[in-house]
Enzyme design. Structure first.
Site, PDB file in Angstrom:
ATOM      1  N   HIS A   1      -4.791   7.207  -6.548  1.00 51.13           N
ATOM      2  CA  HIS A   1      -6.102   6.801  -6.031  1.00 51.13           C
ATOM      3  C   HIS A   1      -6.513   7.820  -4.987  1.00 51.13           C
ATOM      4  O   HIS A   1      -5.737   8.673  -4.565  1.00 51.13           O
ATOM      5  CB  HIS A   1      -6.055   5.390  -5.431  1.00 51.13           C
ATOM      6  CG  HIS A   1      -5.105   5.252  -4.262  1.00 51.13           C
ATOM      7  ND1 HIS A   1      -5.383   5.731  -3.003  1.00 51.13           N
ATOM      8  CD2 HIS A   1      -3.880   4.706  -4.180  1.00 51.13           C
ATOM      9  CE1 HIS A   1      -4.381   5.483  -2.191  1.00 51.13           C
ATOM     10  NE2 HIS A   1      -3.440   4.853  -2.896  1.00 51.13           N
TER      11      HIS A   1
ATOM     12  N   ASP B   1      13.346  -6.022  -9.848  1.00 49.52           N
ATOM     13  CA  ASP B   1      14.629  -5.465  -9.432  1.00 49.52           C
ATOM     14  C   ASP B   1      15.086  -6.106  -8.110  1.00 49.52           C
ATOM     15  O   ASP B   1      14.396  -6.001  -7.096  1.00 49.52           O
ATOM     16  CB  ASP B   1      14.508  -3.946  -9.251  1.00 49.52           C
ATOM     17  CG  ASP B   1      15.848  -3.267  -9.210  1.00 49.52           C
ATOM     18  OD1 ASP B   1      16.672  -3.604  -8.341  1.00 49.52           O
ATOM     19  OD2 ASP B   1      16.091  -2.386 -10.063  1.00 49.52           O
TER      20      ASP B   1
ATOM     21  N   SER C   1       2.388   4.025  -3.202  1.00 51.21           N
ATOM     22  CA  SER C   1       1.347   4.369  -4.171  1.00 51.21           C
ATOM     23  C   SER C   1       1.606   5.760  -4.727  1.00 51.21           C
ATOM     24  O   SER C   1       1.908   6.698  -3.986  1.00 51.21           O
ATOM     25  CB  SER C   1      -0.036   4.302  -3.534  1.00 51.21           C
ATOM     26  OG  SER C   1      -0.150   5.187  -2.450  1.00 51.21           O
TER      27      SER C   1
END
Length: 350
Positions: free
Chosen positions: A172, A297, A312
């Site tokens: 992004h 996980d 991110s």
């Protein structure tokens, strides 16, 4: 109703940054010809946390304020002339400005005389006339605008193309923390970083990676800040030594079910963690949210609570192919987040 995602899951500071760690020796590469990467090509999935510093093309107005004037009373020259938060000031009296220091210098030279300000707003150029006022506190001339010329933070490298030496990160755009506007890139680089600790995420309070990075030795140069991620050229071979390329998946190859993400949540070590792709969205205008995933996980859940700021760009791998990257975390459930498909991230690359 879907909970609102955190729209900037990378760890961010306003700068000009000070050095935070000692320099490390690096092996430099020579940049090769750039090629377009497409589905079916092979790239190296990274997952490595790096420092990111970005200098803007122009200076961004991030706030407007009144100035207590030397003559008594107050004035708000920036607001009065029509400037708004999110505007990018590019010129004052025909002089190009890219830093806070340049703006301050021009204001002191011009004083309270009329000045012409050229700016960009929503992709359109505008021109206004303003005059600074003398501040009662220190006698300097001020415009009544808070401005930003640079940003820095920690994010994650998504992929590296050995043939072109191009990398992609974040999935992004880097947006201003105050105005949410995309930061226009003049120059920037990525830096060696180490994750020191993690603020664990919980419902209503997204966590984040805490780390340090060096500012005096760059590992790569940025070339574009886009809605699909940051892109640039890598210049440090140690980041990719021993890593193997894998194919890039097209949209039609991605499916719901088990997958893994590569992420760096401690030191400079990258590990793989199990996730589940729970939904793939139809084509829409928001390509940063092509799919939804859930962290399964136990190690990652124990360490971070799920997805935290700074992750991110973590590459998403399924069936031996790079299918996308993590982009957002759900504020009210850090075990879930959104991702961008790799073909959309590559479409955004210059």
């Amino acid at each position: 109703m879907q909970e609102e995602p955190n729209s900037a899951p990378w760890v961010l500071w306003g700068i000009r940054a000070a050095a935070l760690a000692v320099a490390l020796g690096v092996l430099l590469l020579t940049a090769g010809p750039v090629r377009a990467v497409e589905a079916g090509d092979t790239v190296i999935p990274m997952g490595r946390a790096v420092g990111i510093k970005l200098f803007s093309d122009g200076v961004m107005v991030v706030g407007l304020a009144e100035v207590d004037t030397a003559s008594g009373g107050s004035a708000a020259p920036a607001r009065s002339c029509g400037l708004q938060e999110g505007d990018i000031i590019t010129h004052i009296n025909s002089e190009e400005v890219d830093s806070i220091e340049e703006v301050q210098s021009i204001l002191q030279n011009v004083g309270d005389a009329d000045m012409s300000i050229r700016a960009r707003r929503d992709g359109q150029e505008l021109q206004v006339t303003a005059h600074a006022v003398q501040c009662s506190a220190d006698g300097s001339y001020k415009l009544g605008a808070w401005i930003r010329d640079s940003m820095a933070g920690i994010g994650t490298l998504t992929f590296y193309d050995p043939e072109s030496q191009v990398f992609g990160a974040l999935g992004h755009a880097v947006s201003d923390v105050d105005t949410a506007q995309l930061m226009p890139l003049q120059s920037g680089s990525i830096l060696y970083a180490q994750v020191e600790d993690v603020q664990k995420g919980q419902a209503g309070a997204p966590g984040e990676l805490h780390g340090t990075f060096q500012t005096d030795r760059d590992l790569g140069e940025l070339s574009a800040n886009t809605t699909g991620g940051l892109f640039g050229t890598l210049t440090d071979a140690s980041l990719v030594q021993g890593l193997q390329p894998m194919p890039v998946a097209g949209r039609d190859e991605v499916h719901t079910g088990p997958a893994v993400i590569r992420s760096n949540i401690a030191g400079d070590t990258v590990e793989e963690y199990e996730v589940e792709i729970t939904h793939i969205y139809p084509e829409s205008g928001d390509s940063n949210r092509d799919l939804m995933l859930t962290v399964t996980d136990p190690r990652l859940l124990e360490a971070t609570g799920g997805i935290v700021q700074g992750m991110s760009g973590s590459p998403l791998i399924q069936d031996g192919k790079l299918v996308g990257a993590v982009t957002h975390v759900l504020v009210n459930d850090p075990t879930q987040g959104y991702g961008i498909l790799m073909e959309h991230m590559l479409d955004a690359a210059p």
